[in-house]
Design a protein around this motif. Structure first.
Motif, short mmCIF file in Angstrom:
data_model
loop_
_atom_site.label_atom_id
_atom_site.label_comp_id
_atom_site.label_asym_id
_atom_site.label_seq_id
_atom_site.Cartn_x
_atom_site.Cartn_y
_atom_site.Cartn_z
N SER A 161 0.82 -1.21 0.00
CA SER A 161 0.00 0.00 0.00
C SER A 161 0.86 1.27 0.00
N ILE A 162 2.18 1.12 0.20
CA ILE A 162 3.10 2.25 0.21
C ILE A 162 3.57 2.50 -1.22
N SER A 163 3.22 3.62 -1.79
CA SER A 163 3.48 3.87 -3.22
C SER A 163 4.97 3.85 -3.56
N ASP A 164 5.81 4.48 -2.71
CA ASP A 164 7.24 4.50 -3.01
C ASP A 164 7.85 3.10 -2.94
N PHE A 165 7.34 2.27 -2.04
CA PHE A 165 7.83 0.89 -1.97
C PHE A 165 7.46 0.12 -3.22
N ARG A 166 6.24 0.32 -3.71
CA ARG A 166 5.83 -0.33 -4.95
C ARG A 166 6.73 0.11 -6.12
N ARG A 167 7.04 1.40 -6.15
CA ARG A 167 7.87 1.92 -7.23
C ARG A 167 9.29 1.33 -7.15
N LEU A 168 9.82 1.24 -5.93
CA LEU A 168 11.15 0.66 -5.76
C LEU A 168 11.16 -0.80 -6.17
N LEU A 169 10.08 -1.51 -5.83
CA LEU A 169 9.97 -2.92 -6.24
C LEU A 169 9.97 -3.06 -7.76
N LEU A 170 9.19 -2.22 -8.43
CA LEU A 170 9.11 -2.31 -9.88
C LEU A 170 10.46 -2.04 -10.53
N SER A 171 11.19 -1.05 -10.01
CA SER A 171 12.50 -0.76 -10.56
C SER A 171 13.45 -1.93 -10.33
N ARG A 172 13.39 -2.52 -9.13
CA ARG A 172 14.22 -3.69 -8.82
C ARG A 172 13.88 -4.85 -9.74
N PHE A 173 12.59 -5.12 -9.91
CA PHE A 173 12.17 -6.27 -10.71
C PHE A 173 12.60 -6.11 -12.17
N ALA A 174 12.44 -4.91 -12.71
CA ALA A 174 12.84 -4.69 -14.10
C ALA A 174 14.34 -4.89 -14.27
N ALA A 175 15.12 -4.34 -13.32
CA ALA A 175 16.58 -4.47 -13.40
C ALA A 175 17.01 -5.93 -13.26
N GLN A 176 16.40 -6.65 -12.32
CA GLN A 176 16.81 -8.03 -12.09
C GLN A 176 16.32 -8.97 -13.19
N TRP A 177 15.19 -8.67 -13.81
CA TRP A 177 14.77 -9.45 -14.98
C TRP A 177 15.82 -9.29 -16.08
N GLY A 178 16.28 -8.07 -16.29
CA GLY A 178 17.32 -7.83 -17.28
C GLY A 178 18.62 -8.54 -16.92
N ASP A 179 18.97 -8.56 -15.62
CA ASP A 179 20.17 -9.26 -15.19
C ASP A 179 20.08 -10.75 -15.52
N MET A 216 18.22 -12.17 -17.85
CA MET A 216 18.32 -12.30 -19.30
C MET A 216 19.78 -12.20 -19.76
N LEU A 217 20.49 -11.20 -19.24
CA LEU A 217 21.87 -10.98 -19.66
C LEU A 217 22.76 -12.16 -19.29
N GLN A 218 22.69 -12.60 -18.05
CA GLN A 218 23.58 -13.66 -17.60
C GLN A 218 23.28 -14.98 -18.31
N ALA A 219 22.00 -15.28 -18.50
CA ALA A 219 21.65 -16.51 -19.23
C ALA A 219 22.05 -16.40 -20.70
N GLY A 220 21.89 -15.21 -21.27
CA GLY A 220 22.29 -15.02 -22.66
C GLY A 220 23.78 -15.21 -22.85
N LEU A 221 24.58 -14.62 -21.95
CA LEU A 221 26.03 -14.78 -22.05
C LEU A 221 26.46 -16.21 -21.74
N VAL A 261 15.47 -15.18 -12.01
CA VAL A 261 15.39 -16.55 -12.55
C VAL A 261 14.41 -16.59 -13.72
N THR A 262 13.30 -15.85 -13.59
CA THR A 262 12.33 -15.78 -14.69
C THR A 262 12.96 -15.16 -15.94
N GLY A 263 13.78 -14.12 -15.73
CA GLY A 263 14.50 -13.53 -16.85
C GLY A 263 15.41 -14.53 -17.53
#
Length: 411
Positions: A6-24, A26-31, A153-155
């Motif tokens: 319910s905390i908006s800034d926490f949700r935003r921080l989560l989304l930023s983390r999730f996007a970055a870690q999905w990319g991580d 993808m990158l590590q599995a791709g390499l 892991v999903t990435g």
């Protein structure tokens, strides 16, 4: 979870983390696919160890710089700029993969990209106390760290699926690697929505000269950690887990690649079990700690890790390998969540970034060293019972060190 979300800034921080870690992921599995499971390339234990070093060493080399600067610069700006720069460099790495560049070139680019990622990871961890109440740090950290790891892991799974569609050769691996850019772009777009200064630091406790601050980063982090018994004991425990994990990482890749002959799909199954273990730890750690307290919980996790390595690692079958991945990721994540919470709760905000930088440096050096040493003695197909025993001993040494420090300090 409902209260935290319910905390908006926490949700935003989560989304930023999730996007970055999905990319991580993808990158590590791709390499990994480009180097380890590419029919146009050959990989032995030393090449695999070099690849892991390229992915892990930036955590150690860049950590002190990231920590000092995160306690000096607006963390919101760091997240935006680092994600944007990382996205650009991932595209450069993807082009070099598609062109069939040699491993040293790929590993150098990986070093740079993952190094920039440290500013993102450390910045997100140091920012968490600014978006949730202190009393909810354990739950918030469990939610963010656990779901973030599952997203990573999903990435990696997305990379495996995309690779199956576009091909396992250099061009297909390049396309797969390029897709990781989407995570960085999304993470930057989410982070830019924070107000300036919203993620700290609230005050700067550093020399006016940036270079002096960077040089002192590790020393300041070490001094703060040593003076905080809960953090010091946790560091010893997690250091042992990461050393053991490095050995097991190399053994697993070799077993899957050569002895079990299950290829990238088999490695994906192992990664899936790791993700499940991390998810289960996130769902249960807070309740376990509330009932049995942090010291007993961490001690038990280390013992379970040591036993699981020997009992489930030695048979060297696919079933026992998957079981070991589940148990060890569960136990290791419990230890990590407890240590994260101790740093966020017991270390002052003015030095927290530097402690997290020390955290990254120590544990990834341990993992790089253990992977490298194991690569010198491991059997070509990963069938090395002695190394499984060594990993189990690491857990027991960590348990002994953790118990000794907690008894001496009374924490």
């Amino acid at each position: 979870m409902r209260r935290l979300l319910s905390i908006s800034d926490f949700r935003r921080l989560l989304l930023s983390r999730f996007a970055a870690q999905w990319g991580d992921g993808m990158l590590q599995a791709g390499l990994a696919g480009a180097v380890l499971f590419n029919p146009e390339r050959e990989a032995d234990a030393l090449a695999i160890a070099a690849g892991f070093t390229a992915l892990l060493l930036p955590y150690s080399l860049v950590g002190p710089f990231a920590g000092a600067l995160l306690d000096r610069w607006d963390r919101r700006n760091v997240l935006v700029v680092a994600n944007a720069l990382r996205g650009l460099l991932i595209l450069v790495a993807a082009v070099t993969v598609a062109m069939g560049a040699d491993e040293p070139v790929l590993f150098t680019l990986a070093l740079i990209v993952v190094g920039i990622s440290r500013f993102v990871g450390s910045g997100l961890s140091a920012s968490l106390p600014h978006v949730v109440p202190v009393r909810n740090l354990v739950e918030a950290n469990a939610l963010a760290t656990t779901l973030g790891a599952v997203v990573a892991v999903t990435g990696a799974g997305c990379a495996v699926g995309l690779r199956a569609l576009v091909g396992a050769d250099d061009v297909g691996s390049g396309i797969t690697t390029a897709a990781a850019t989407l995570g960085s772009i999304a993470a930057a777009l989410v982070a830019i929505r924070f107000a300036k200064g919203a993620l700290g630091p609230d005050e700067v406790d550093e020399p006016p000269q940036t270079l002096v601050a960077i040089a002192r980063g590790l020393f300041d982090g070490a001094r703060a950690a040593v003076r905080t018994p809960t953090v010091l004991a946790g560091f010893v425990a997690l250091l042992a887990h990461r050393a053991a994990f490095g050995i097991l990482l190399l053994l697993t890749v070799l077993l899957v690649r050569f002895r079990l002959d299950t290829g990238m799909a088999g490695l994906g199954e192992v990664a899936g079990m790791v993700g499940l273990g991390i998810l289960l730890a996130g769902m249960t750690t807070a309740r376990i700690v509330a009932k049995f307290y942090r010291r007993r919980t961490m001690g038990a996790a280390l013992v379970v890790g040591g036993v699981a390595v020997v009992a489930l690692g030695m048979p060297m079958t696919m079933i026992t390998t998957l079981a070991a991945a589940l148990v060890l990721s569960y136990a290791g994540q419990i230890v990590k969540l407890c240590v994260d919470a101790a740093v966020q709760r017991d270390i002052g905000d003015e030095v927290r970034g530097r402690v997290f930088a020390l955290y990254d440096t120590l544990f990834n050096v341990a993992q790089v060293v253990s992977v490298s040493l194991a690569a010198l003695v491991v059997a070509p197909d990963g069938a090395s019972p002695g190394l499984f025993a060594a990993a189990g001993i690491c857990y027991l040494i960590g348990f002994a060190g953790f118990v000794t420090i907690t008894r001496i300090t009374g924490h």
